[in-house]
Design an enzyme around this catalytic site. Structure first.
Site, PDB file in Angstrom:
ATOM      1  N   SER A  26       2.287   7.394  -2.669  1.00 19.23           N
ATOM      2  CA  SER A  26       1.048   6.922  -2.064  1.00 19.23           C
ATOM      3  C   SER A  26       1.317   5.862  -1.007  1.00 19.23           C
ATOM      4  O   SER A  26       2.082   4.925  -1.222  1.00 19.23           O
ATOM      5  CB  SER A  26       0.123   6.342  -3.138  1.00 19.23           C
ATOM      6  OG  SER A  26      -0.250   7.342  -4.058  1.00 19.23           O
ATOM      7  N   HIS A  86      -5.060   1.293  -3.358  1.00 20.03           N
ATOM      8  CA  HIS A  86      -4.799   1.304  -4.803  1.00 20.03           C
ATOM      9  C   HIS A  86      -3.392   0.814  -5.129  1.00 20.03           C
ATOM     10  O   HIS A  86      -3.097   0.487  -6.281  1.00 20.03           O
ATOM     11  CB  HIS A  86      -5.051   2.698  -5.389  1.00 20.03           C
ATOM     12  CG  HIS A  86      -4.022   3.731  -5.060  1.00 20.03           C
ATOM     13  ND1 HIS A  86      -4.233   4.723  -4.123  1.00 20.03           N
ATOM     14  CD2 HIS A  86      -2.772   3.958  -5.548  1.00 20.03           C
ATOM     15  CE1 HIS A  86      -3.165   5.503  -4.062  1.00 20.03           C
ATOM     16  NE2 HIS A  86      -2.265   5.060  -4.914  1.00 20.03           N
ATOM     17  N   ASP A  92      -9.305   3.784   0.769  1.00 15.18           N
ATOM     18  CA  ASP A  92      -8.007   3.643   0.099  1.00 15.18           C
ATOM     19  C   ASP A  92      -6.891   3.264   1.074  1.00 15.18           C
ATOM     20  O   ASP A  92      -5.800   3.824   1.034  1.00 15.18           O
ATOM     21  CB  ASP A  92      -7.647   4.930  -0.639  1.00 15.18           C
ATOM     22  CG  ASP A  92      -6.589   4.701  -1.730  1.00 15.18           C
ATOM     23  OD1 ASP A  92      -6.185   3.535  -1.914  1.00 15.18           O
ATOM     24  OD2 ASP A  92      -6.183   5.683  -2.382  1.00 15.18           O
TER      25      ASP A  92
END
Length: 514
Positions: A191, A82, A113
């Site tokens: 992230s 992402h 992801d």
């Protein structure tokens, strides 16, 4: 979802034999220090442009985001998918440096992801040491999450405790995979950063729980290793396997008796009730050749499945049996043990990537659409519903569309739910302007199962009128001659550059009447 052509993969492998040998293989624990780990954690800058799903001929305004990543063997960087979705340009900055290096996205696995990137400039790799993957942390283990969260520009280290390990839905694509819950804060920008324990990577930070404090999630090493080995095996990312069945627990003793499922021998008294009920089997799966509704699935590759759908994971821990399925690779096979009419049976099935009637994501893809007589057609997807009805579309969208999204099962390859998105008003479609977000069933009495087929049917039509049958038996009739005459004006009035997306052009054929 693979972001690189085969030639680029070979080129990357060739480059890996060049300079900076220290970036080619992990070093031993004795040589690794936490300071060296910090140097190998980088900040990723992504400039991206998302498609506009409600107006499929347009793109949204260009935007940018930051995330984290870390060096792995082979002059590669591992980060979150992402963090680079819909990317136009990706740049990477090393810890303690000011220069940003242009990066290339090699592979993307949106389901898990994860993404693999590289930088072509040799200067980038100087002083970087690839990090080594460890094992899944135990409950109550301490982990350090390293990354570049919002609130500052420098690297950040937060500490947390592992509180849960289990199968959960990844918010990026709604895929259910193994995940580790920790109580460390994981904020935007974190992230893609590594979770470190004993100088080894035990996970990749990727999301947090909304409306909760200090509950974050990391992608554990089995999922990371599956992603990397999948690329190594096939030269590209193939995805995670699905058994293609819908099931329910069998905890009611009356149901177990009716299905003639006997307690398993040689097990503890409280653990003898094995098996889950097969409710439905997807037609396109290989499992459809073996299992039937009302069968009871007992084992997957000789591993017993409890009546609640869980399997043994570690001492005292259980996870959903889908963990065993997603641990396989596309093309692998598995042995199923099941009960049918009281008889215990075994069979092998080939495992494939899951098929979805309504895609849960459309990352790195442009929206498909087709315009005829001012009628705008596209296909149903989770991003489309999000664009039309907002984040809580499951509570606001029409029930039928939600039913397709959550329970729809494809019966043939490339099947889609074709939607009449909107009507661009013109003389040719007067009276139909109130129709929007309706499922298209038939065109000239031909059942429509995809946008590509819709284009072929309309472009080859010889009739004077095109009849569109929508849900609830609504009917739209378009005069072919009038549609052709008004076509250019409709596009010009709405500032639409093309009446069809590029991926559908090969299906136009002779184009027929417009």
């Amino acid at each position: 979802d693979d972001a690189a052509a085969a030639g680029e993969v070979k080129e990357d492998q060739k480059e890996a034999s060049g300079p900076a040998p220290e970036a080619l293989a992990p070093v031993s624990d004795a040589r690794m220090s936490f300071r060296a780990i910090l140097k190998s954690v980088v900040k990723i800058y992504c400039t991206y442009t998302e498609p506009h799903f409600s107006l499929p001929w347009q793109m949204k305004r260009q935007d940018s985001s930051t995330s984290s990543g870390f060096v792995i063997p082979g002059r590669r960087i591992l980060g979150n998918a992402h963090g680079v979705a819909f990317q136009s340009v990706v740049r990477i900055r090393k810890h303690g440096a000011s220069k940003k290096f242009v990066a290339r996205v090699l592979h993307v696995g949106h389901e898990c992801d994860l993404a693999v990137l590289t930088v072509d400039e040799d200067a980038f790799w100087e002083g970087l040491v690839p990090l080594e993957l460890g094992s899944i942390p135990n409950l109550q283990d301490n982990v350090n999450v390293v990354g570049y969260p919002t609130g500052g520009d420098n690297i950040s280290v937060t500490q947390g405790i592992v509180s849960r390990v289990g199968v959960g839905k990844y918010s990026h694509t709604e895929e259910s995979l193994l995940a580790v819950q920790i109580d460390a804060a994981i904020n935007a920008g974190n992230s893609g950063g590594p979770a470190i324990r004993e100088n080894k990577v035990v996970g990749v930070a990727f999301e947090t729980l909304d409306d909760a404090e200090n509950i974050g999630y990391i992608i554990p090493t089995p999922v990371i290793e599956h992603f990397l080995k999948d690329i190594e095996r096939h030269g590209k990312y193939m995805g995670f396997c699905s058994l293609g069945l819908h099931w329910q627990p069998i905890e009611n003793m009356g149901m177990r008796a009716a299905l003639q499922v006997k307690p398993s021998k040689g097990r503890k008294a409280g653990d003898r009730n094995l098996g889950i009920l097969v409710r439905k089997v997807e037609p396109l799966s290989d499992t459809n050749k073996v299992l039937r509704p009302n069968d009871v699935l007992l084992e997957f590759d000789s591993k017993p499945i409890a009546s609640d759908g869980t399997v043994d994971f570690r001492d005292g821990e259980r996870v959903l049996f889908s963990y065993l399925v997603t641990s396989k690779y596309v093309g692998d096979s598995a042995e199923l043990t099941f009960v049918r009419d009281g008889k215990r049976m075994k069979a092998r099935v080939a495992l494939k990537r899951g098929n979805y009637l309504v895609p849960t994501h459309m990352y790195d893809r442009k929206t498909s659409y087709f315009i005829y007589g001012g009628l705008v057609f596209t296909h149903l997807s989770f991003p489309y519903l999000d664009a039309e009805y907002g984040k809580k579309w499951d509570k606001k969208a029409p029930i039928k569309l939600c039913d397709y999204a959550f329970f729809g099962i494809p019966k043939q390859r490339a099947e889609q739910v074709v939607i009449l998105n909107q009507v661009l008003i013109s003389d040719v479609n007067i009276g139909y302007e109130s129709f929007s977000n309706c499922k298209l069933y038939k065109v000239n009495d031909i059942k429509i199962h995809s946008l590509a087929q819709l284009v072929e049917v309309i472009s080859s039509a010889k009739s004077k009128f095109i009849r569109f049958q929508l849900e609830a038996d609504h009917l739209i009739v378009i005069d072919v001659k009038q549609a052709k005459a008004s076509h250019a004006d409709i596009l010009r009035q709405n500032n639409i550059p093309s009446d069809i997306s590029d991926d559908l052009r090969p299906h136009l054929g002779k184009r027929g009447a417009r």
